[in-house]
Write a protein that holds these residues in place. Structure first.
Motif, mmCIF file in Angstrom:
data_model
loop_
_atom_site.group_PDB
_atom_site.id
_atom_site.type_symbol
_atom_site.label_atom_id
_atom_site.label_comp_id
_atom_site.label_asym_id
_atom_site.label_seq_id
_atom_site.Cartn_x
_atom_site.Cartn_y
_atom_site.Cartn_z
ATOM 1 N N MET A 174 10.402 0.425 6.150
ATOM 2 C CA MET A 174 10.707 0.785 4.774
ATOM 3 C C MET A 174 9.933 2.026 4.374
ATOM 4 S SD MET A 174 12.846 -1.522 3.793
ATOM 5 C CE MET A 174 12.817 -1.425 2.021
ATOM 6 N N ALA A 175 10.443 2.721 3.363
ATOM 7 C CA ALA A 175 9.816 3.980 2.968
ATOM 8 C C ALA A 175 8.502 3.752 2.255
ATOM 9 C CB ALA A 175 10.775 4.773 2.084
ATOM 10 N N THR A 176 8.358 2.617 1.566
ATOM 11 C CA THR A 176 7.141 2.327 0.838
ATOM 12 C C THR A 176 6.378 1.217 1.529
ATOM 13 O OG1 THR A 176 8.324 0.762 -0.566
ATOM 14 C CG2 THR A 176 8.171 3.036 -1.336
ATOM 15 N N TRP A 177 5.071 1.253 1.392
ATOM 16 C CA TRP A 177 4.244 0.228 1.992
ATOM 17 C C TRP A 177 4.300 -1.040 1.167
ATOM 18 C CZ3 TRP A 177 -1.067 2.110 4.209
ATOM 19 C CH2 TRP A 177 -0.806 2.877 5.360
ATOM 20 N N ARG A 178 4.252 -2.172 1.843
ATOM 21 C CA ARG A 178 4.166 -3.438 1.158
ATOM 22 C C ARG A 178 2.764 -3.624 0.593
ATOM 23 N NH1 ARG A 178 5.340 -7.256 5.949
ATOM 24 N NH2 ARG A 178 3.851 -5.784 6.821
ATOM 25 N N GLY A 179 2.652 -4.550 -0.361
ATOM 26 C CA GLY A 179 1.360 -4.825 -0.973
ATOM 27 C C GLY A 179 0.334 -5.288 0.044
ATOM 28 N N ARG A 180 0.769 -6.062 1.045
ATOM 29 C CA ARG A 180 -0.152 -6.546 2.070
ATOM 30 C C ARG A 180 -0.762 -5.396 2.863
ATOM 31 N NH1 ARG A 180 0.918 -11.387 6.447
ATOM 32 N NH2 ARG A 180 -0.603 -10.729 7.998
ATOM 33 N N ASP A 181 0.054 -4.398 3.193
ATOM 34 C CA ASP A 181 -0.468 -3.263 3.950
ATOM 35 C C ASP A 181 -1.452 -2.444 3.124
ATOM 36 O OD1 ASP A 181 0.998 -3.861 6.221
ATOM 37 O OD2 ASP A 181 2.748 -2.760 5.540
ATOM 38 N N ARG A 182 -1.165 -2.290 1.838
ATOM 39 C CA ARG A 182 -2.094 -1.553 0.967
ATOM 40 C C ARG A 182 -3.414 -2.315 0.849
ATOM 41 N NH1 ARG A 182 2.760 -0.626 -2.052
ATOM 42 N NH2 ARG A 182 2.266 -2.371 -3.434
ATOM 43 N N LEU A 183 -3.336 -3.639 0.740
ATOM 44 C CA LEU A 183 -4.555 -4.441 0.679
ATOM 45 C C LEU A 183 -5.354 -4.310 1.970
ATOM 46 C CD1 LEU A 183 -6.367 -6.548 -0.664
ATOM 47 C CD2 LEU A 183 -4.833 -8.331 0.207
ATOM 48 N N ALA A 184 -4.645 -4.297 3.112
ATOM 49 C CA ALA A 184 -5.329 -4.177 4.400
ATOM 50 C C ALA A 184 -6.074 -2.855 4.509
ATOM 51 C CB ALA A 184 -4.316 -4.310 5.539
ATOM 52 N N VAL A 185 -5.480 -1.781 4.004
ATOM 53 C CA VAL A 185 -6.151 -0.479 4.032
ATOM 54 C C VAL A 185 -7.412 -0.517 3.179
ATOM 55 C CG1 VAL A 185 -5.952 1.933 3.314
ATOM 56 C CG2 VAL A 185 -4.088 0.852 4.568
ATOM 57 N N GLY A 186 -7.335 -1.174 2.019
ATOM 58 C CA GLY A 186 -8.525 -1.319 1.182
ATOM 59 C C GLY A 186 -9.619 -2.104 1.885
ATOM 60 N N LEU A 187 -9.234 -3.189 2.553
ATOM 61 C CA LEU A 187 -10.207 -3.990 3.299
ATOM 62 C C LEU A 187 -10.795 -3.201 4.464
ATOM 63 C CD1 LEU A 187 -8.387 -7.454 3.443
ATOM 64 C CD2 LEU A 187 -10.434 -6.876 2.128
ATOM 65 N N ALA A 188 -9.990 -2.338 5.070
ATOM 66 C CA ALA A 188 -10.479 -1.536 6.198
ATOM 67 C C ALA A 188 -11.636 -0.648 5.782
ATOM 68 C CB ALA A 188 -9.326 -0.687 6.755
ATOM 69 N N VAL A 189 -11.613 -0.185 4.546
ATOM 70 C CA VAL A 189 -12.691 0.673 4.051
ATOM 71 C C VAL A 189 -13.886 -0.157 3.609
ATOM 72 C CG1 VAL A 189 -13.326 2.355 2.287
ATOM 73 C CG2 VAL A 189 -11.058 2.455 3.340
ATOM 74 N N VAL A 190 -13.614 -1.255 2.898
ATOM 75 C CA VAL A 190 -14.682 -2.005 2.231
ATOM 76 C C VAL A 190 -15.364 -3.010 3.151
ATOM 77 C CG1 VAL A 190 -15.184 -3.620 0.357
ATOM 78 C CG2 VAL A 190 -13.625 -1.703 -0.020
ATOM 79 N N ALA A 191 -14.587 -3.748 3.975
ATOM 80 C CA ALA A 191 -15.148 -4.860 4.743
ATOM 81 C C ALA A 191 -16.264 -4.432 5.702
ATOM 82 C CB ALA A 191 -14.035 -5.589 5.489
ATOM 83 N N PRO A 192 -16.104 -3.371 6.509
ATOM 84 C CA PRO A 192 -17.212 -2.970 7.381
ATOM 85 C C PRO A 192 -18.467 -2.575 6.593
ATOM 86 C CG PRO A 192 -15.169 -1.988 8.135
ATOM 87 C CD PRO A 192 -14.888 -2.571 6.793
#
Length: 245
Positions: free
Chosen positions: A1-19
């Motif tokens: 799909m052309a737009t990211w799903r909410g789950r993928d956007r959340l995963a990107v946020g976690l990728a920055v914050v979790a480590p």
């Protein structure tokens, strides 16, 4: 799909914050644990993010883990420099392992999604075949297949028209899975299903045309060849039922 799903956007946020969060929590233990153990814990974080999200999230998590490992656990501390050769090796291995586990997680998710999707296809075809085999109403089968087509091809809608010759206008989903529109083969893999026009799927049996489904696609909808062939098979079930009746 052309737009990211909410789950993928959340995963990107976690990728920055979790480590960052995990690294910060481990700082008070810096003098009591080995850097290799810290790196292993950060790899676990990368695996979790990659398993939850997508490839960009996994790569970003690996980069974030490497940055915070360097910042907090290699001398000089709280600077993005590494003075010890063994720490350089650990940093490089952390990045390499993070990327590798991301690829494994993405592959595993893709395989699982494919298996789940194919199971759904088989269930839909079996259900349609059972309606015909048990003498169920052709009208019920037409409605059921309409819903299955929406699910299989991720459509906005699918409606059946009886006795339509199907000339001109719409694009056409052919028996081999190709889509023809305006005399040309539509590149579904690159452009997705055509959304500017209905897509015609003929319902035939033994050379006789019974009608057609008109499929309404959502813009930028991907539909692999396997999905398009399943749609044709579902239409064949309707054709066989109408041919018997």
């Amino acid at each position: 799909m052309a737009t990211w799903r909410g789950r993928d956007r959340l995963a990107v946020g976690l990728a920055v914050v979790a480590p960052f969060i995990v690294s910060t929590m481990l700082v008070p233990l810096r003098d009591r644990i080995e850097n290799t153990d810290v790196a292993l814990l950060l790899v676990v974080v990368v695996v979790a993010v990659a398993g939850f999200g997508n490839r960009p999230a996994g790569y970003l998590a690996a980069l974030s883990a490497g940055v915070w490992f360097d910042f907090y656990f290699t001398e000089p501390y709280q600077r993005l420099t590494i003075g010890d050769g063994s720490d350089v090796e650990t940093f490089v291995l952390l990045m390499v392992v993070g990327i590798a586990v991301t690829e494994l997680a993405v592959w595993g998710r893709r395989q699982g999604a494919t298996a789940h999707r194919e199971a759904g296809y088989l269930a839909g075809i079996q259900a349609a075949a059972e309606v015909g085999a048990t003498g169920g109403s052709s009208q019920d089968l037409i409605k059921q297949v309409s819903g299955r087509l929406v699910d299989v091809l991720h459509l906005e809608g699918a409606r059946y028209q009886p006795g339509v010759a199907g000339f001109g206008g719409p694009a056409r989903l052919c028996r081999d899975g190709r889509i023809l529109w305006k005399g040309h083969v539509w590149d579904v893999d690159h452009d997705g299903l055509p959304a500017e026009t209905d897509i015609e799927l003929l319902v035939e049996n033994a050379g006789r045309l019974h009608g057609r489904y008109l499929l309404s696609a959502v813009p930028d909808t991907s539909a692999p060849l396997s999905e398009r062939r399943v749609a044709v098979t579902l239409a064949d079930q309707v054709g066989a039922s109408l041919g018997r009746s």
